[in-house]
Design a protein around this motif. Structure first.
Motif, mmCIF file in Angstrom:
data_model
loop_
_atom_site.group_PDB
_atom_site.id
_atom_site.type_symbol
_atom_site.label_atom_id
_atom_site.label_comp_id
_atom_site.label_asym_id
_atom_site.label_seq_id
_atom_site.Cartn_x
_atom_site.Cartn_y
_atom_site.Cartn_z
ATOM 1 N N UNK A 148 1.013 -1.205 0.114
ATOM 2 C CA UNK A 148 0.020 -0.043 0.080
ATOM 3 C C UNK A 148 0.800 1.333 -0.055
ATOM 4 N N UNK A 149 1.768 1.340 0.809
ATOM 5 C CA UNK A 149 2.806 2.575 0.896
ATOM 6 C C UNK A 149 3.558 2.639 -0.446
ATOM 7 N N UNK B 95 3.125 5.923 -2.768
ATOM 8 C CA UNK B 95 4.341 6.788 -3.220
ATOM 9 C C UNK B 95 4.350 7.112 -4.771
ATOM 10 N N UNK B 96 3.821 6.311 -5.436
ATOM 11 C CA UNK B 96 3.902 6.433 -6.826
ATOM 12 C C UNK B 96 2.466 6.494 -7.574
ATOM 13 N N UNK B 97 1.550 6.906 -6.451
ATOM 14 C CA UNK B 97 0.031 7.002 -6.948
ATOM 15 C C UNK B 97 0.014 8.558 -7.879
ATOM 16 N N UNK B 98 -1.133 8.522 -8.761
ATOM 17 C CA UNK B 98 -1.271 9.799 -9.478
ATOM 18 C C UNK B 98 -2.552 10.156 -9.544
ATOM 19 N N UNK B 99 -2.731 11.450 -9.854
ATOM 20 C CA UNK B 99 -4.193 12.072 -9.842
ATOM 21 C C UNK B 99 -4.406 12.541 -8.612
ATOM 22 N N UNK B 100 -5.801 13.312 -8.497
ATOM 23 C CA UNK B 100 -6.196 13.940 -7.522
ATOM 24 C C UNK B 100 -6.598 13.204 -6.304
ATOM 25 N N UNK B 101 -6.818 11.842 -6.525
ATOM 26 C CA UNK B 101 -7.421 10.845 -5.436
ATOM 27 C C UNK B 101 -6.387 9.817 -5.079
ATOM 28 N N UNK B 102 -5.275 10.216 -4.642
ATOM 29 C CA UNK B 102 -3.995 9.460 -4.468
ATOM 30 C C UNK B 102 -4.544 8.077 -3.758
ATOM 31 N N UNK B 103 -5.324 8.210 -2.546
ATOM 32 C CA UNK B 103 -5.340 6.951 -1.731
ATOM 33 C C UNK B 103 -6.335 5.950 -2.618
ATOM 34 N N UNK B 104 -7.238 6.585 -3.332
ATOM 35 C CA UNK B 104 -7.996 5.637 -4.212
ATOM 36 C C UNK B 104 -7.088 5.033 -5.593
ATOM 37 N N UNK B 105 -6.328 5.797 -5.957
ATOM 38 C CA UNK B 105 -5.243 5.293 -6.841
ATOM 39 C C UNK B 105 -4.521 4.284 -6.231
ATOM 40 N N UNK C 58 -0.639 6.227 -15.463
ATOM 41 C CA UNK C 58 -2.043 6.249 -15.022
ATOM 42 C C UNK C 58 -3.024 5.101 -14.894
ATOM 43 N N UNK C 59 -3.981 5.246 -14.191
ATOM 44 C CA UNK C 59 -4.998 4.064 -14.195
ATOM 45 C C UNK C 59 -5.984 4.352 -15.034
ATOM 46 N N UNK C 60 -6.236 3.244 -15.824
ATOM 47 C CA UNK C 60 -7.222 3.340 -17.156
ATOM 48 C C UNK C 60 -8.476 2.527 -16.860
ATOM 49 N N UNK C 61 -9.436 2.467 -16.942
ATOM 50 C CA UNK C 61 -10.574 1.516 -16.862
ATOM 51 C C UNK C 61 -10.617 0.922 -18.285
ATOM 52 N N UNK C 62 -10.421 -0.402 -18.408
ATOM 53 C CA UNK C 62 -10.184 -1.053 -19.488
ATOM 54 C C UNK C 62 -11.025 -2.402 -19.840
ATOM 55 N N UNK C 63 -11.150 -2.714 -20.915
ATOM 56 C CA UNK C 63 -11.880 -3.909 -21.160
ATOM 57 C C UNK C 63 -11.068 -4.834 -22.179
ATOM 58 N N UNK C 64 -10.827 -6.239 -21.892
ATOM 59 C CA UNK C 64 -10.391 -7.027 -22.658
ATOM 60 C C UNK C 64 -11.314 -7.998 -23.327
ATOM 61 N N UNK C 65 -11.198 -8.348 -24.496
ATOM 62 C CA UNK C 65 -12.048 -9.362 -25.407
ATOM 63 C C UNK C 65 -11.154 -10.500 -25.483
ATOM 64 N N UNK C 66 -11.782 -11.371 -25.229
ATOM 65 C CA UNK C 66 -11.181 -12.929 -25.250
ATOM 66 C C UNK C 66 -11.924 -13.828 -26.325
ATOM 67 N N UNK C 67 -11.002 -14.494 -26.968
ATOM 68 C CA UNK C 67 -11.588 -15.433 -27.944
ATOM 69 C C UNK C 67 -11.851 -16.764 -27.486
#
Length: 375
Positions: A134-135, A139-149, A201-210
């Motif tokens: 967690x710590x 230390x490497x968190x980005x954005x305004x909501x660092x704890x959520x990151x 940065x964190x991204x909300x992402x989707x993967x399509x599996x065959x």
């Protein structure tokens, strides 16, 4: 005497740290009876040999995420029910909801986390049970909501591995194309068939599996995160909207709020997308019937409406343009929502399929739902 006191305090501190370290590693899996039932809510059209879009609206709880094996058991039961109903074939595209992979961040944790009464308390247990990761993540968190990151970043590698093993495994087990909802990861990419994470940065992402269990192409990144998530999820209008070749046709994936923007449908039309999958998620009980939030005015402006003048559910139906001539050339689509109870936070959303300019929706009843659209 003072030296003896220092030695005693040091020994007590070492014992306390050792005991704390042992406590963080002790993670017995609690017994839990999961409801594996699922009802067929929509079965639109008739089989014509062209395949089908199968939306699975699960009902999930924190304890379903105690292990990826437990989550597999539940989702496999849903798919087996669909197979028994004749809804699964080599040309089936299964669509799962947004953030179904994100909650893998609580997999393998201590029982105190799953027994928490609020999301805040659960996240506190997550941090306390994983102090060093967690710590380091903070230390490497980005954005305004660092704890959520940090909460999301700290277990990213394990989450990516579990996500691919779980959802790629389901695609291969049932021989389908599977849109694996979404998962929040730092700079996700597919390299040599494996889902990888970066340090950005964190991204909300989707993967399509065959049907071979392997990812098709690169992850689809969300372009327009909702305002409530913009403090830790990165979005970029320059991100590409991809089209994936499947046995049932060319498929586009628009994650959640990306499905509100007409320009995304134009980009899919340019790539001759025939089908559109929309993994979606709405946090908060009863939100579906409540007024559309004012912070989404930019999207609503494109639909010639005003924030507050329509409900959340009406807005989703209005802004999802799949199969509406002149606005989207796709012949069918599925929008599927994650349902269940995550600590003190409920969920909303009624999944629906679209075809020939018409919408066919779930009635909002409790429990897991299947929505099928024959192509």
């Amino acid at each position: 005497m003072r030296k003896l006191l220092y030695i005693t305090l040091a020994l007590v501190l070492i014992a306390a740290i050792t005991r704390y370290g042992a406590w963080t590693q002790d993670r017995p899996e609690a017994h839990y009876l999961s409801d594996l039932r699922i009802e067929l809510a929509v079965d639109q059209g008739v089989p014509a040999g062209h395949g089908n879009l199968l939306a699975i609206q699960p009902e999930l709880f924190p304890t379903d995420y105690q292990s990826s094996k437990r989550l597999h058991r539940k989702l496999a039961a849903y798919l087996q029910e669909a197979r028994d109903r004749g809804l699964v074939s080599a040309k089936t595209i299964v669509v799962l909801p947004e953030h179904i992979g994100t909650w893998l961040m609580v997999s393998g944790e201590k029982n105190e986390l799953y027994q928490a009464t609020t999301l805040k308390e659960a996240m506190n247990w997550l941090a306390v049970s994983n102090p060093l990761p967690f710590f380091k993540a903070l230390a490497g968190a980005k954005g305004d909501s660092r704890v959520d990151d940090a909460y999301l970043r700290m277990k990213a590698k394990e989450m990516a591995k579990d996500y691919q093993t779980l959802f790629g495994g389901l695609a291969k087990e049932f021989q389908v194309t599977l849109v694996a909802g979404s998962i929040i990861l730092p700079e996700p990419s597919v390299s040599q068939g494996n889902l990888q994470v970066g340090r950005g940065a964190l991204y909300n992402s989707a993967v399509v599996f065959g049907s071979d269990g392997q990812p098709i192409g690169q992850p689809q990144l969300q372009i327009y995160p909702r305002a409530s998530e913009s403090g830790y999820i990165h979005g970029d209008a320059r991100e590409a909207v991809q089209v994936f070749d499947t046995p049932a046709g060319r498929l586009g994936v628009l994650i959640g709020s990306d499905s509100w923007y007409p320009d995304n449908y134009r980009k899919l039309d340019e790539q001759q997308a025939q089908l559109v999958a929309v993994p979606a998620f709405i946090m908060g009980k009863g939100r579906w019937e409540q007024p559309w939030p004012s912070d989404n005015g930019a999207a609503l402006g494109a639909a010639a409406s005003k924030p507050g003048a329509t409900s959340e559910g009406e807005a989703w139906h209005r802004l999802t343009l799949t199969s509406r001539p002149a606005l989207s050339q796709a012949r069918g689509g599925a929008s599927v929502f994650l349902r269940g109870q995550f600590w003190n936070l409920g969920t909303s959303g009624q999944s629906f399929v679209s075809s020939a300019g018409q919408t066919f929706a779930d009635d909002g009843s409790r429990g897991a739902r299947l929505l099928n659209l024959w192509l």
